[in-house]
Design a protein around this motif. Structure first.
Motif, short mmCIF file in Angstrom:
data_model
loop_
_atom_site.label_atom_id
_atom_site.label_comp_id
_atom_site.label_asym_id
_atom_site.label_seq_id
_atom_site.Cartn_x
_atom_site.Cartn_y
_atom_site.Cartn_z
N LEU A 67 0.82 -1.21 0.00
CA LEU A 67 0.00 0.00 0.00
C LEU A 67 0.86 1.25 0.00
N SER A 68 1.99 1.18 0.66
CA SER A 68 2.89 2.31 0.78
C SER A 68 4.30 1.77 0.98
N TYR A 69 5.23 2.67 1.27
CA TYR A 69 6.63 2.26 1.44
C TYR A 69 7.24 3.00 2.62
N ALA A 70 7.98 2.27 3.46
CA ALA A 70 8.70 2.87 4.58
C ALA A 70 10.18 2.91 4.24
N PRO A 71 10.77 4.10 4.11
CA PRO A 71 12.18 4.19 3.71
C PRO A 71 13.14 3.76 4.82
N LYS A 72 12.63 3.62 6.04
CA LYS A 72 13.46 3.16 7.15
C LYS A 72 12.57 2.54 8.22
N HIS A 73 13.20 1.89 9.18
CA HIS A 73 12.47 1.28 10.28
C HIS A 73 11.84 2.37 11.15
N ILE A 74 10.55 2.23 11.45
CA ILE A 74 9.81 3.22 12.22
C ILE A 74 9.39 2.59 13.54
N THR A 75 9.84 3.18 14.66
CA THR A 75 9.55 2.61 15.97
C THR A 75 8.98 3.67 16.91
N LYS A 76 8.53 3.21 18.07
CA LYS A 76 8.05 4.12 19.12
C LYS A 76 9.05 4.23 20.25
N THR A 77 10.26 3.76 20.04
CA THR A 77 11.27 3.76 21.12
C THR A 77 12.27 4.90 20.99
N GLU A 78 12.20 5.68 19.92
CA GLU A 78 13.10 6.81 19.73
C GLU A 78 12.42 8.09 20.20
N GLY A 79 13.10 8.86 21.03
CA GLY A 79 12.53 10.12 21.49
C GLY A 79 11.94 10.03 22.88
N GLN A 80 12.05 11.13 23.62
CA GLN A 80 11.55 11.16 24.98
C GLN A 80 10.08 11.57 25.06
N TRP A 81 9.71 12.65 24.37
CA TRP A 81 8.35 13.18 24.46
C TRP A 81 7.50 12.87 23.24
N ASN A 82 8.13 12.64 22.10
CA ASN A 82 7.39 12.19 20.92
C ASN A 82 8.29 11.24 20.13
N THR A 83 7.67 10.30 19.43
CA THR A 83 8.41 9.26 18.73
C THR A 83 7.96 9.18 17.28
N PRO A 84 8.78 8.63 16.39
CA PRO A 84 8.38 8.52 14.98
C PRO A 84 7.08 7.73 14.80
N MET A 85 6.97 6.57 15.44
CA MET A 85 5.78 5.76 15.27
C MET A 85 4.56 6.43 15.89
#
Length: 257
Positions: A67-85
């Motif tokens: 359906l779409s494409y992710a150019p890199k791994h997207i997680t919720k573990t990066e960032g203190q107050w907001n995360t990529p996922m």
């Protein structure tokens, strides 16, 4: 005599029919049960496997269609107050809620709030499919829009600033001082007005007080988008060729007071 004879004859036939219908008392057999261990020693039945194979193939084809494409791994573990996922989830909920609002001619949605624990998987680099949505959101939660006065939204901000996890938000900017106190909070670039009604896209689980988000009890309206959150994700993926998900300045803490 004949009428009497016929009466006796009919009575005899009726009694005989009752006797023929009499059933013997049935005894209840002692129930028996056994356990079947489901492991590698249990082999599938070829006939059942052959029966479901066409359905399995069709289901896998639908779930794995890109359906779409992710150019890199997207997680919720990066960032203190907001995360990529988290940012991706909140942004797509706001996008889909507003898509429904525009179709219905309803009030535009101001912001979105999701819960950190509701994100159950990351997105691997590569094609993004419907299966991806099922992995991230295995629950049947629905996407709703809650109307809340500004004073209730401020309670929300207070909850977010003291939460131990970065709950995803979109449409709102929260800035903390170095000591963790609130410096500012803006929705769509404007300070929060206590009396104004703000429209927040969220899940029915959170609206009901899930994850201790009790501030939703101060709502003044509820609008059901008719979307399962998982389906909203699928439709969003269809509209985006390449997913963009980064930590940003929507929720930050300054280094100085």
């Amino acid at each position: 005599m004949k009428p009497l004879f016929f009466k006796f004859f009919i009575t005899f036939c009726v009694l005989l029919s009752f006797a023929g219908c009499k059933q013997e008392r049935q005894a209840i057999a002692q129930p028996q049960a056994s356990q079947i261990l489901i492991d590698s020693t249990l082999h599938p039945a070829d006939s059942i496997d052959a029966f479901i194979q066409p359905y399995r193939s069709r289901l896998n084809a639908v779930l794995d269609a890109p359906l779409s494409y992710a150019p890199k791994h997207i997680t919720k573990t990066e960032g203190q107050w907001n995360t990529p996922m988290g940012n991706l989830m909140a942004d797509l909920l706001l996008d889909r809620a507003n898509a429904v609002a525009r179709i219905r001619g309803e009030q535009i949605v101001d912001m979105a709030l999701f819960n950190f624990g509701g994100i159950r998987s990351s997105i691997s680099k590569g094609p993004v499919s419907e299966r991806t949505a099922y992995e991230i959101m295995p629950f049947e939660n629905g996407l709703i829009v809650v109307g809340m006065p500004g004073r209730a939204v401020k309670k929300m901000v207070g909850f977010l600033t003291t939460a131990s996890r970065p709950h995803p938000v979109s449409g709102i900017e929260i800035i903390l001082r170095a000591d963790g106190s609130l410096k500012s909070a803006r929705i769509q670039g404007q300070p929060i007005d206590d009396e104004r009604i703000y429209y927040v896209a969220t899940s029915d689980y959170l609206m009901g007080g899930g994850d201790r988000m009790d501030f939703f009890a101060d709502r003044v309206s509820i609008s059901d988008t008719g979307y399962k959150i998982r389906n909203a994700m699928v439709d969003y993926f269809k509209t985006i060729d390449t997913l963009k998900a980064e930590t940003d300045n929507r929720f930050i803490q300054l280094d100085t007071l």
